[in-house]
Design a protein around this motif. Structure first.
Motif, short mmCIF file in Angstrom:
data_model
loop_
_atom_site.label_atom_id
_atom_site.label_comp_id
_atom_site.label_asym_id
_atom_site.label_seq_id
_atom_site.Cartn_x
_atom_site.Cartn_y
_atom_site.Cartn_z
N ARG A 158 42.53 41.04 23.25
CA ARG A 158 41.50 41.24 22.22
C ARG A 158 42.07 41.02 20.82
NH1 ARG A 158 38.59 40.95 18.85
NH2 ARG A 158 36.64 42.06 18.36
N ARG A 159 43.30 41.45 20.59
CA ARG A 159 43.93 41.24 19.28
C ARG A 159 44.13 39.76 18.99
NH1 ARG A 159 46.73 45.96 20.90
NH2 ARG A 159 48.47 44.75 21.78
N GLY A 160 44.23 38.96 20.06
CA GLY A 160 44.43 37.53 19.87
C GLY A 160 43.16 36.71 19.80
N CYS A 161 42.01 37.35 19.81
CA CYS A 161 40.73 36.63 19.82
C CYS A 161 40.15 36.50 18.42
CB CYS A 161 39.72 37.36 20.70
SG CYS A 161 40.01 37.18 22.47
N ARG A 162 39.64 35.32 18.11
CA ARG A 162 38.82 35.16 16.91
C ARG A 162 37.47 35.84 17.14
NH1 ARG A 162 41.09 30.52 14.24
NH2 ARG A 162 41.93 28.99 15.75
N GLU A 163 36.77 36.12 16.07
CA GLU A 163 35.39 36.59 16.22
C GLU A 163 34.55 35.48 16.87
OE1 GLU A 163 34.00 39.61 15.94
OE2 GLU A 163 36.13 40.10 15.76
N GLY A 164 33.74 35.85 17.82
CA GLY A 164 32.95 34.88 18.57
C GLY A 164 33.61 34.41 19.84
N ALA A 165 34.83 34.87 20.10
CA ALA A 165 35.55 34.45 21.30
C ALA A 165 34.95 35.08 22.55
CB ALA A 165 37.03 34.83 21.19
N THR A 166 35.17 34.40 23.68
CA THR A 166 34.76 34.93 24.97
C THR A 166 35.93 34.90 25.94
OG1 THR A 166 33.98 32.74 25.71
CG2 THR A 166 32.35 34.21 24.72
N LEU A 167 35.91 35.82 26.90
CA LEU A 167 36.94 35.90 27.94
C LEU A 167 36.25 35.82 29.30
CD1 LEU A 167 39.94 38.31 28.19
CD2 LEU A 167 38.34 38.17 30.10
N HIS A 168 36.82 35.07 30.21
CA HIS A 168 36.21 34.82 31.52
C HIS A 168 37.22 35.10 32.62
CE1 HIS A 168 32.94 32.81 29.34
NE2 HIS A 168 33.93 32.49 28.53
N THR A 169 36.80 35.87 33.63
CA THR A 169 37.68 36.18 34.74
C THR A 169 36.89 36.26 36.03
OG1 THR A 169 39.32 37.73 35.62
CG2 THR A 169 37.50 38.70 34.37
N TYR A 170 37.56 35.93 37.13
CA TYR A 170 36.92 35.95 38.45
C TYR A 170 36.64 37.36 38.93
CZ TYR A 170 41.54 37.21 40.23
OH TYR A 170 42.72 37.84 40.45
N SER A 171 37.36 38.35 38.41
CA SER A 171 37.24 39.71 38.93
C SER A 171 35.98 40.41 38.40
CB SER A 171 38.47 40.55 38.54
OG SER A 171 38.31 41.88 39.00
N GLY A 172 35.29 41.07 39.33
CA GLY A 172 34.16 41.91 38.94
C GLY A 172 34.43 43.37 39.23
N ALA A 173 35.71 43.73 39.40
CA ALA A 173 36.07 45.10 39.74
C ALA A 173 35.65 46.06 38.64
CB ALA A 173 37.57 45.21 39.98
N THR A 174 35.18 47.23 39.03
CA THR A 174 34.76 48.24 38.07
C THR A 174 35.88 48.59 37.10
OG1 THR A 174 33.17 49.18 39.62
CG2 THR A 174 33.91 50.61 37.82
N SER A 175 37.09 48.75 37.62
CA SER A 175 38.22 49.13 36.75
C SER A 175 38.55 48.03 35.75
CB SER A 175 39.45 49.46 37.60
OG SER A 175 39.88 48.33 38.33
N VAL A 176 38.37 46.77 36.12
CA VAL A 176 38.62 45.66 35.21
C VAL A 176 37.59 45.66 34.08
CG1 VAL A 176 38.59 43.14 35.01
CG2 VAL A 176 39.80 44.24 36.90
N ARG A 177 36.34 45.83 34.43
CA ARG A 177 35.30 45.86 33.39
C ARG A 177 35.48 47.06 32.47
NH1 ARG A 177 30.24 43.88 37.27
NH2 ARG A 177 30.82 41.66 37.21
N ALA A 178 35.87 48.20 33.04
CA ALA A 178 36.13 49.38 32.22
C ALA A 178 37.30 49.13 31.27
CB ALA A 178 36.40 50.59 33.10
N ALA A 179 38.35 48.50 31.76
CA ALA A 179 39.51 48.21 30.91
C ALA A 179 39.14 47.28 29.77
CB ALA A 179 40.63 47.59 31.75
N LEU A 180 38.32 46.28 30.04
CA LEU A 180 37.86 45.37 28.99
C LEU A 180 37.06 46.12 27.92
CD1 LEU A 180 36.86 42.36 31.25
CD2 LEU A 180 38.49 42.21 29.35
N LEU A 181 36.18 47.00 28.36
CA LEU A 181 35.38 47.79 27.41
C LEU A 181 36.28 48.68 26.56
CD1 LEU A 181 32.51 48.71 29.87
CD2 LEU A 181 32.18 47.45 27.72
N LEU A 182 37.25 49.33 27.18
CA LEU A 182 38.15 50.21 26.44
C LEU A 182 39.06 49.43 25.50
CD1 LEU A 182 39.03 52.59 29.40
CD2 LEU A 182 37.79 53.25 27.31
#
Length: 256
Positions: free
Chosen positions: A166-190
């Motif tokens: 997240r620190r390396g992203c410009r505003e408007g950036a998107t991140l894409h991953t194959y994982s739909g695990a609950t813990s992965v989505r929670a980590a992204l939110l946090l």
């Protein structure tokens, strides 16, 4: 291709299908390359592996005609074993490494970089906690997050790892991953991303798309997902704060 240490199968649905649908199409790479800007579009390819995702991005540029933004690909990995195997004559077609893409991948393997008039491809070899920091001078517009799974490679699916992204992203950036695990989505939110559903991976299973703002998501996670999170038996990565559930529940994304 199966990793000997983890036993995990790389690209179980097929590398060409996965790289095109879950990464190139999901990120709208072609559309973003056709935006009229002089500055390069920067793609962080986290988990180079056999180079299927970066190769798909390279092909996407080649298939465009007319004016387009330059693309700069930074590929991160700590080993080049998978790329070397994929470039063997008996494997290269299966991984989409043919023609100019194969030449570029071989240059990356041998010299750490390759470029033409429209694409620059650079290798960042080493441990991710170091190489992501070193890449902060080239902030990302798009991140392909494709290391081995949280089970096989847990340190790359933590709040800390995604906070570095997240620190390396410009505003408007998107991140894409194959994982739909609950813990992965929670980590992204946090870590500070807004998070949504990605492309369909298999019946009932979806990839994940994250962004610096919820407006960039086509299917943001809703309050219903948060309610399921609260009932989950394994909702968070190991480095989540004690008040993780409260922090996520207070995010504007779930006030809708």
């Amino acid at each position: 291709m199966r990793d000997k240490l983890s036993g995990e199968l790389m690209h179980p649905v097929g590398p060409l299908i996965e790289s095109q649908r879950l990464y190139v199409e999901s990120s709208q790479l072609a559309l973003r390359l056709q935006q009229s800007r002089d500055t390069p579009l920067v793609l962080w390819d986290v988990g180079l592996g056999a180079a299927s995702n970066a190769a798909a991005a390279w092909r996407c540029v080649e298939q465009l005609s007319g004016p387009r933004r330059p693309l700069r690909i930074l590929s991160f990995d700590r080993s080049l074993i998978a790329l070397a195997l994929a470039l063997r004559p008996e494997n290269e077609r299966s991984f989409g490494l043919e023609g100019s893409v194969a030449s570029a991948a071989r240059a990356l393997l041998d010299q750490g970089r390759q470029r033409n008039a429209h694409v620059e491809w650079e290798l960042r070899l080493g441990e991710l906690d170091v190489t992501l920091v070193e890449a902060l001078d080239s902030p990302a517009d798009i991140v392909f997050w494709d290391p081995f799974s949280p089970k096989a490679n847990p340190e790359l699916w933590t709040c800390s790892a995604f906070a570095a992204a997240r620190r390396g992203c410009r505003e408007g950036a998107t991140l894409h991953t194959y994982s739909g695990a609950t813990s992965v989505r929670a980590a992204l939110l946090l870590a500070g991303f807004a998070v949504g559903m990605g492309e369909l991976v298999s019946p009932g299973k979806f990839a994940t798309c994250a962004a610096t703002s919820v407006e960039a998501l086509r299917q943001p996670l809703t309050r219903r997902w948060f309610e399921r999170l609260a009932r989950s038996s394994a909702p968070f990565p190991k480095d989540a704060p004690a008040d993780a559930l409260e922090r996520i529940g207070a995010l504007p994304q779930f006030a809708r």
